[in-house]
Design a protein around this motif. Structure first.
Motif, short mmCIF file in Angstrom:
data_model
loop_
_atom_site.label_atom_id
_atom_site.label_comp_id
_atom_site.label_asym_id
_atom_site.label_seq_id
_atom_site.Cartn_x
_atom_site.Cartn_y
_atom_site.Cartn_z
N ASP A 42 0.83 -1.21 0.00
CA ASP A 42 0.00 0.00 0.00
C ASP A 42 0.86 1.26 0.00
OD1 ASP A 42 -2.26 -1.59 0.11
OD2 ASP A 42 -2.29 -1.62 2.30
N LYS A 43 2.10 1.14 0.49
CA LYS A 43 2.96 2.31 0.62
C LYS A 43 3.66 2.66 -0.70
CE LYS A 43 6.59 1.87 3.22
NZ LYS A 43 7.48 1.80 4.42
N LEU A 44 4.18 1.65 -1.39
CA LEU A 44 4.95 1.89 -2.62
C LEU A 44 4.26 1.38 -3.88
CD1 LEU A 44 8.57 1.07 -1.36
CD2 LEU A 44 7.44 3.30 -1.50
N GLY A 45 3.24 0.54 -3.72
CA GLY A 45 2.48 0.08 -4.87
C GLY A 45 2.97 -1.20 -5.50
N GLY A 46 4.16 -1.66 -5.11
CA GLY A 46 4.69 -2.90 -5.67
C GLY A 46 4.43 -4.08 -4.77
N ALA A 47 5.45 -4.94 -4.61
CA ALA A 47 5.31 -6.12 -3.78
C ALA A 47 5.69 -5.79 -2.33
CB ALA A 47 6.20 -7.24 -4.31
N LYS A 48 5.02 -6.46 -1.41
CA LYS A 48 5.34 -6.34 0.01
C LYS A 48 5.59 -7.74 0.55
CE LYS A 48 3.52 -4.86 4.50
NZ LYS A 48 2.38 -4.24 5.22
N MET A 49 6.82 -8.00 0.95
CA MET A 49 7.20 -9.31 1.47
C MET A 49 7.54 -9.16 2.95
SD MET A 49 9.29 -10.90 -1.72
CE MET A 49 8.56 -10.78 -3.37
N GLN A 50 6.92 -10.02 3.76
CA GLN A 50 6.98 -9.82 5.21
C GLN A 50 7.26 -11.14 5.92
OE1 GLN A 50 3.37 -8.73 7.84
NE2 GLN A 50 4.32 -6.76 7.38
N ILE A 51 8.18 -11.07 6.90
CA ILE A 51 8.48 -12.21 7.78
C ILE A 51 8.01 -11.85 9.18
CG2 ILE A 51 10.25 -13.75 8.67
CD1 ILE A 51 12.04 -12.98 6.35
N ARG A 52 7.26 -12.76 9.78
CA ARG A 52 6.80 -12.61 11.17
C ARG A 52 7.29 -13.79 11.98
NH1 ARG A 52 1.97 -9.71 12.52
NH2 ARG A 52 1.36 -8.23 10.89
N TRP A 53 7.83 -13.54 13.17
CA TRP A 53 8.21 -14.64 14.05
C TRP A 53 8.12 -14.17 15.50
CZ3 TRP A 53 11.78 -11.55 11.63
CH2 TRP A 53 12.82 -11.03 12.41
N PRO A 54 7.85 -15.09 16.41
CA PRO A 54 7.73 -14.71 17.85
C PRO A 54 9.09 -14.34 18.43
CG PRO A 54 7.55 -17.08 17.59
CD PRO A 54 7.57 -16.51 16.21
#
Length: 410
Positions: free
Chosen positions: A396-408
């Motif tokens: 939503d910020k740059l319009g391209g791909a957003k790849m995200q890693i989540r971990w505890p």
């Protein structure tokens, strides 16, 4: 497995039947009337002391001896034989009164003694029979089921340990166990998986040596014949060699990710300093693409080696598709680490799930990039090692791909 099922079923039925029969015998023994025909003296005293208003006189309730005709009683043949042999018999009428009979020597008359009213004495154990029965039945089921769940727990622990360290599973489940066929399948599967892993390692070493050696010879021969061929032909051969080398390197990285998960060591690191080092490595690309970097100054738990590879793969992937800007962001929210890499490229569309699979590539006319679809797969594996998840979406910020890693963060 059918044999184990029927064996266990038969054992449960047999044990339950034995338990029910045992308690039935105990209950019948408690309820069994006294057949010795002995009269309790307390019965006479209690009857004698009953108030006169109940019977008109104080002695009317006492059992009495009377003589009656033998023909006045119609008895079954077996009972009649008991009387003929001189035995005493007891008969009860519809009112619950019991009379005792014995045939006299003449054989024509009977001596009748009664009536006796049935007095049921409360048993000390009778109120506990039913609770004790169901408690025993529950203990029986627990005794029969516990070995099964104990073996299942043991097999679960072995499977979990095999998932962490793929080595042949120890055959701890005995052949007499009801789940032995299941355990046998697990053991066979683990042996095959270990064999495949070893074959994969051998294949990796073979590729590393057997393919790189002829590639080196091809490079050497290309330099020798370069003056004799066209420049375009030389560049084409060089590109083919570079593509083969890239495939070999990607495959070796893929094999390393698959086979060396047990080397993961999660420790506490400064996330800001860690990302600063990675940002410095990619600063050479800022003339073409601006990399915006932001991180909370917090301590996080992660494996530095594998997480560094994952973030570099994300940034390399973003550099292939971005136009001008890449954003690298880390924040800690509700004790969960969230690392995001966004770009202003064409995005991923509906290919998000496919891009995380090994050897999958994004087809686009705007970018002619090299790669064999292993970088994002490695990122996903690193996220799994950290008990987290990897997601791909539209930025939503740059319009391209957003790849995200989540971990505890623990």
């Amino acid at each position: 497995m059918k044999f184990q099922f029927f064996r266990f079923y038969a054992l449960v039925v047999l044990a339950a039947a034995l338990l029910i029969w045992s308690f039935n015998q105990i209950y019948n023994a408690i309820q069994e009337p006294n057949k010795s025909y002995q009269v309790d003296i307390d019965y006479f005293i209690e009857r004698y002391n009953q108030p006169a208003t109940e019977s008109g006189n104080s002695t009317g309730q006492l059992p009495l001896f009377n003589t009656i005709s033998a023909e006045s009683l119609v008895l079954p043949e077996d009972v009649e034989q008991l009387l003929d042999t001189g035995n005493v018999i007891a008969l009860s009428d519809d009112n619950g009164n019991t009379f005792y009979y014995k045939k006299n020597q003449s054989g024509q008359t009977l001596t009748m003694f009664g009536p006796f009213q049935d007095v049921k004495k409360d048993s000390n154990i009778e109120p506990y029979i039913i609770p004790l029965f169901y408690s025993s039945l529950a203990c029986l089921i627990l005794f029969l089921m516990r070995p099964i769940f104990r073996d299942l727990q043991q097999l679960q622990n072995e499977a979990a340990e095999f998932g962490r360290h793929p080595t042949p599973m120890s055959h701890s489940i005995k052949e007499s166990s009801n789940i032995f066929p299941l355990a046998k399948s697990f053991y066979s599967m683990s042996d095959k998986i270990v064999s495949f892993i070893q074959m994969n390692k051998d294949l990796s070493r073979t590729i590393s040596h057997e393919i790189r050696t002829p590639l080196a010879r091809m490079k050497f021969m290309l330099e020798i014949i370069a003056p004799k061929i066209k420049r375009s032909q030389k560049e084409r051969i060089q590109n083919d060699i570079a593509e083969i080398e890239s495939l070999v390197n990607d495959y070796l990285s893929f094999a390393k990710v698959e086979n060396e998960a047990d080397s993961i060591n999660r420790e506490r690191h400064s996330m800001k300093n860690f990302l600063q080092e990675i940002y410095d490595k990619f600063s050479i690309y800022e003339q073409e693409t601006a990399i915006k970097y932001h991180s909370d100054d917090v301590m996080a738990y992660f494996d530095q080696g594998s997480m560094s590879i994952a973030i570099q793969n994300l940034l390399t992937n973003a550099l292939r598709f971005s136009k001008q800007t890449i954003s690298l962001d880390f924040r800690l929210k509700d004790d969960t680490c969230i690392l995001s890499v966004e770009d202003d490229g064409p995005g991923v569309g509906d290919n998000a799930d496919n891009l995380m699979q090994p050897f999958s590539r994004k087809n686009t006319k705007e970018q002619n990039h090299k790669g064999f679809g292993l970088g994002l797969y490695i990122v996903r594996k690193v996220a799994i090692w950290h008990e987290g998840e990897f997601s791909i979406a539209q930025s939503d910020k740059l319009g391209g791909a957003k790849m995200q890693i989540r971990w505890p963060n623990n």
